[in-house]
Design a protein around this motif. Structure first.
Motif, PDB file in Angstrom:
ATOM      1  N   ALA A 176     -16.785  -3.179   6.492  1.00 34.66           N
ATOM      2  CA  ALA A 176     -16.502  -2.179   5.463  1.00 34.66           C
ATOM      3  C   ALA A 176     -17.821  -1.643   4.906  1.00 34.66           C
ATOM      4  O   ALA A 176     -18.139  -1.802   3.726  1.00 34.66           O
ATOM      5  N   GLU A 223      -1.643  -6.211  -1.779  1.00 29.28           N
ATOM      6  CA  GLU A 223      -3.031  -6.090  -1.365  1.00 29.28           C
ATOM      7  C   GLU A 223      -3.446  -4.641  -1.480  1.00 29.28           C
ATOM      8  O   GLU A 223      -2.802  -3.759  -0.922  1.00 29.28           O
ATOM      9  N   ALA A 224      -4.511  -4.377  -2.247  1.00 25.64           N
ATOM     10  CA  ALA A 224      -5.001  -3.011  -2.377  1.00 25.64           C
ATOM     11  C   ALA A 224      -5.441  -2.499  -1.007  1.00 25.64           C
ATOM     12  O   ALA A 224      -6.153  -3.184  -0.280  1.00 25.64           O
ATOM     13  N   PRO A 230      -7.507  -0.669   1.674  1.00 24.31           N
ATOM     14  CA  PRO A 230      -8.839  -0.086   1.813  1.00 24.31           C
ATOM     15  C   PRO A 230      -8.743   1.315   2.407  1.00 24.31           C
ATOM     16  O   PRO A 230      -7.808   1.640   3.127  1.00 24.31           O
ATOM     17  N   THR A 244     -15.485   1.482   2.327  1.00 26.51           N
ATOM     18  CA  THR A 244     -16.365   0.461   1.749  1.00 26.51           C
ATOM     19  C   THR A 244     -15.604  -0.647   1.053  1.00 26.51           C
ATOM     20  O   THR A 244     -16.209  -1.506   0.407  1.00 26.51           O
ATOM     21  N   SER A 245     -14.247  -0.646   1.186  1.00 27.84           N
ATOM     22  CA  SER A 245     -13.430  -1.686   0.559  1.00 27.84           C
ATOM     23  C   SER A 245     -12.979  -2.686   1.607  1.00 27.84           C
ATOM     24  O   SER A 245     -12.535  -2.302   2.694  1.00 27.84           O
ATOM     25  N   VAL A 246     -13.070  -3.985   1.273  1.00 30.39           N
ATOM     26  CA  VAL A 246     -12.635  -5.044   2.181  1.00 30.39           C
ATOM     27  C   VAL A 246     -11.122  -5.193   2.108  1.00 30.39           C
ATOM     28  O   VAL A 246     -10.522  -5.072   1.041  1.00 30.39           O
ATOM     29  N   GLY A 247     -10.491  -5.441   3.232  1.00 31.62           N
ATOM     30  CA  GLY A 247      -9.040  -5.649   3.247  1.00 31.62           C
ATOM     31  C   GLY A 247      -8.466  -5.339   4.614  1.00 31.62           C
ATOM     32  O   GLY A 247      -9.193  -5.168   5.595  1.00 31.62           O
ATOM     33  N   GLY A 251     -16.258  -7.821   4.927  1.00 28.46           N
ATOM     34  CA  GLY A 251     -17.487  -7.683   4.158  1.00 28.46           C
ATOM     35  C   GLY A 251     -18.637  -8.299   4.927  1.00 28.46           C
ATOM     36  O   GLY A 251     -18.948  -7.916   6.040  1.00 28.46           O
ATOM     37  N   SER A 255     -17.015 -12.188   1.797  1.00 30.88           N
ATOM     38  CA  SER A 255     -16.409 -11.346   0.767  1.00 30.88           C
ATOM     39  C   SER A 255     -14.920 -11.634   0.644  1.00 30.88           C
ATOM     40  O   SER A 255     -14.232 -11.870   1.642  1.00 30.88           O
TER      41      SER A 255
END
Length: 817
Positions: free
Chosen positions: A256, A434-435, A437, A462-465, A486, A610
């Motif tokens: 990410a 879960e948000a 990404p 840039t978001s982990v998931g 991450g 992360s």
């Protein structure tokens, strides 16, 4: 007129019986013929009954209880309430309810697959399958009274069933003993009786059509038989297949970092199972509405463009025009001062790409309520599917979440129905929040090639998931999960705590308890039973002082409360002393049947990765029915965990994957008592290619355990075990070609599966598991086969590379013996 000792009662939501005899307009109960086993009842009530009475007829109230009771003298018969209907005549409503004898609830239970490993009487097997939860001999139970003269013992391991209905099993056992099955007079249990050759019996149907008229019939019945009750029409048809879209991502994990990318391939199959085909659009007359832009649909290639010197309705080919460019929806041509064109082009199926949330399903998470209507969860909540009593493993009881609420992303649930006081044990089924990404998909629409494949590129945010990449075509969709990580994974350690667990209890009898002292008691419905000290798996009769041997109707087991009951067919009152001889088994703590599988994921620097890094869990080998609470989890503080629940006795492994690392931990499921202190097993992971470091590029020839090469091994004179391997070679275009063999975790070839090498189609594996590749440079390359992603190495030269013109196409790979 209706007899003075004839009554009809209906049970309300508070479990109180309401007399509805005076409101009855018509009644039909019994069986409609000798081929029907389960009696039915139809009750029609007086015109325009009040709203409160109509609510009493709601079949959704306690649907598994016997809510209809018909009393005829000393006999009371109990029925389920299953359907509400009615008629309107001259503006007046006549509500009707229908149902089956309560014993018919047996047909509502799921089919059973089971094997009895121990010698057992036919009557014992019949009684055991009449429990909703056969393995634990608990839950709802329909009594089976074995009156047949024959009751043989079936040797252990001889009787096996697969997805068979409960009553079908009992009928099969009865027929093997020259007997048949019928419902008891009170509708509550089944009777297995010797099959008579002839009989004189009362008709199955009684009708009360008018209050002052009553008719009876005696009918001679030859070979009285009862069979499966048909609730509705059974249609014999073939369901047409639907188009299918399959999505593959290479790699399945990207960083990410805002720049990393993955390649997505969608394979589109039509309703016939064939790859989506191109279509030839020949000489289509188009009024473009523009001098230079010609609108088309799914344009894969342009075959020709001509000016239309006629009209739209009567086209005439004029001069041919050379296009200056095209895309899926437009062909661009020079300005020729006309908007009328004739076009021939190749049309392909269009695939649209999008992303979607990934929600992880969590089932049976154990908790205690924090209040009358409050319970918390271990993970953030996406969607709550149900909250049940801890003992309701089949989810057949009340869903206490009905009418409740929960906030997405939180861990608190407000129940709609109270399960009891604070501290009540419950299990929660929910999807983890879960948000999602962000990713960039380009292009958002692509066309299928001649093999039905469409491609796009997924760029990392840039978001982990974890996010689902979705492809849609032909009205259907397919998806694959992409993990955005991450910090790069540098180490994986997996712990199973404990490593040895107890098998789930089976229904087989293991211990005989002889002459256990007991005393009759009556439950809330007045049924007589005796309480015993152990879980019951079979009992034929109970000796009651002064009353003789009382036949057993059924038994119930509630391990959570330690309440074990044997219900009797007797007129003895409560308080009579007795002696019970029965078979049963020890009670195993459910905590001994689970193991926590904990993955610790670190970076190369030794710090936790992360939060949100995806970890996958998988069972390998003969698991004996063991299950995992989830197939994947994300890390928090560098750890992710799932719960393993035992099935039958087995030995297998749990495979855990995090990024390029994999680790296995062994699990043993035993039926023997466990030691007081159980030990945990820990295993360290390595990268899936076999290299110790994902950044390492090793030219060693035996570093590819997942992609083994062909030919049988042999022992060389120095004692080393060797095999001959086909060399890679370089073709005239400078590409490196070769082949590798794909094998599964058991060493068996993976045959007939599509292969992606570095994200590009590379055909499929052959009958021996081999696939062929062509790459432009040496080094490490990625391959994805049947959802499994790994790497293989291509050497820059030396002994592993064949030089065209030389005779030696093989090299020797050896290992220590």
């Amino acid at each position: 007129m209706i007899p003075a000792d004839f009554y009809v009662h209906i049970e309300d939501a508070s479990l109180a019986w309401i007399d509805v005899t005076e409101k009855l307009r018509g009644l039909n109960d019994g069986t409609s013929g000798e081929s029907q086993i389960i009696p039915t009842v139809h009750l029609t009530f007086a015109a325009d009954v009040d709203a409160e009475f109509t609510a009493l007829l709601n079949p959704q109230i306690n649907p598994s209880r016997a809510r209809i009771r018909i009393t005829d003298g000393a006999l009371a018969t109990y029925y389920l309430m299953e359907k509400q209907s009615g008629t309107v005549q001259k503006g007046l409503r006549y509500p009707t309810v229908t149902g089956r004898a309560w014993a018919g609830v047996l047909d509502n239970w799921r089919p059973l697959s089971y094997t009895w490993p121990e010698d057992m009487l036919c009557s014992a097997i019949a009684a055991q399958v009449a429990h909703r939860d056969v393995a634990n001999q608990s839950g709802e139970v329909v009594g089976v009274v074995w009156q047949a003269s024959l009751d043989p013992t079936i040797p252990g391991g001889r009787y096996k069933i697969s997805k068979k209905r409960r009553r079908d099993i009992i009928t099969e056992l009865a027929e093997a003993c020259a007997a048949r099955v019928r419902v008891s007079a009170n509708g509550r249990y089944l009777e297995v009786y010797d099959r008579p050759s002839r009989a004189l019996t009362a008709a199955a149907v009684r009708n009360f059509t008018e209050a002052l008229d009553l008719s009876y019939e005696m009918a001679r019945v030859d070979e009285p038989a009862n069979a499966v009750r048909v609730q509705g029409e059974v249609l014999n048809y073939t369901r047409p297949s639907l188009p299918v879209v399959r999505v593959t991502l290479v790699p399945g994990d990207i960083e990410a970092d805002g720049s990393d990318q993955a390649s997505a391939v969608a394979r589109v199959y039509d309703s016939g199972g064939n790859p989506a085909q191109h279509k030839a659009i020949v000489d289509e007359a188009i009024s473009a509405g523009s001098y230079t832009q010609i609108p088309v649909s799914g344009c894969f290639a342009v075959d020709g463009v001509w000016l239309n010197t006629g009209t739209q309705d009567s086209p005439v080919k004029g001069a041919k025009v050379a296009p200056t460019g095209f895309d899926a929806s437009t062909i661009t041509v020079p300005d020729n001062g006309t908007q009328l064109f004739i076009v021939s082009y190749t049309q392909a199926e269009s695939v649209s790409w999008s992303s979607a949330d990934v929600q992880r399903q969590i089932d049976g998470e154990a908790h205690a309520t924090a209040g009358l209507l409050a319970v918390a969860t271990s993970y953030a909540i996406g969607t709550v599917r149900g909250v049940y009593r801890a003992t309701d493993t089949n989810r057949s009881g009340t869903n206490y979440y009905t009418g409740g609420s929960a906030t997405a992303g939180g861990t608190s649930i407000t129940l709609g129905i109270s399960p009891g006081p604070a501290g009540t044990a419950v299990i929660v089924d929910y999807d983890q929040y879960e948000a999602t990404p962000a990713v960039n998909i380009s292009p958002a629409t692509s066309l299928c090639d001649a093999e039905g494949k469409a491609r796009t590129t997924v760029g990392a945010g840039t978001s982990v998931g974890t996010i689902a990449i979705v492809a849609s075509a032909l009205g259907q969709s397919g998806s694959a999960n992409l993990s955005l990580t991450g910090d790069a994974v540098g180490a994986l350690t997996v712990t199973a705590d404990p490593q040895t667990i107890r098998a789930k209890q089976s229904a087989t009898a293991t211990t005989t308890f002889t002459g256990e002292a007991c005393q009759t008691a009556a439950d809330d419905d007045g049924h007589i039973y005796v309480a015993v000290d152990n879980l019951v798996t079979y009992c034929g009769s109970v000796l009651l002082s002064g009353w003789g041997n009382a036949p057993v109707l059924s038994w119930t087991n509630n391990a959570a409360s330690g309440d074990y009951r044997i219900y009797l067919a007797t007129s003895a009152p409560a308080g009579v002393a007795g002696s019970a001889t029965y078979t049963g088994r020890e009670i195993i703590d459910e905590a001994d049947q689970t193991s926590d599988i904990i993955a610790s994921v670190l970076t190369r620097a030794g710090s936790p990765v992360s939060d949100g890094t995806e970890v996958k869990f998988e069972l390998l080998g003969a698991t004996g029915g063991a299950t995992l609470s989830a197939q994947q989890q994300t890390t928090s503080g560098g750890t992710a965990s799932v719960t393993l629940t035992a099935g039958s006795v087995a030995q297998f492994e749990v495979l855990v994957t995090a990024g390029p690392y994999r680790a296995r931990v062994a699990i043993t499921v035993t039926d023997q008592p466990l030691a007081a202190e159980q030990t945990a097993g820990t295993s360290s992971g390595s990268v899936s290619s076999g290299n110790s470091d994902p950044e390492q590029t090793d030219d060693s020839q035996d570093q590819e355990p997942k992609l083994k090469l062909d030919e049988d091994e042999y022992v060389r004179s120095d004692g080393r075990i060797c095999r001959l391997v086909l060399k890679d070679w370089e073709d005239a275009d400078g590409n490196i070609r070769g082949r590798r063999q794909a094998v599964d975790c058991d060493g068996e070839p993976i045959c007939g599966e599509d292969v992606l090498v570095d994200g590009e189609d590379s055909g499929s594996t052959d009958g021996e598991g081999y696939f062929r590749f062509s790459v432009t440079e040496s080094g490490s390359h990625t391959v994805k086969i049947d959802g499994i992603e790994t790497t293989f190495h291509v050497a820059a030269g030396g002994d592993m590379r064949w030089v065209p013109g030389s005779s030696d196409r093989w090299y020797e790979v050896c290992r220590d013996g």
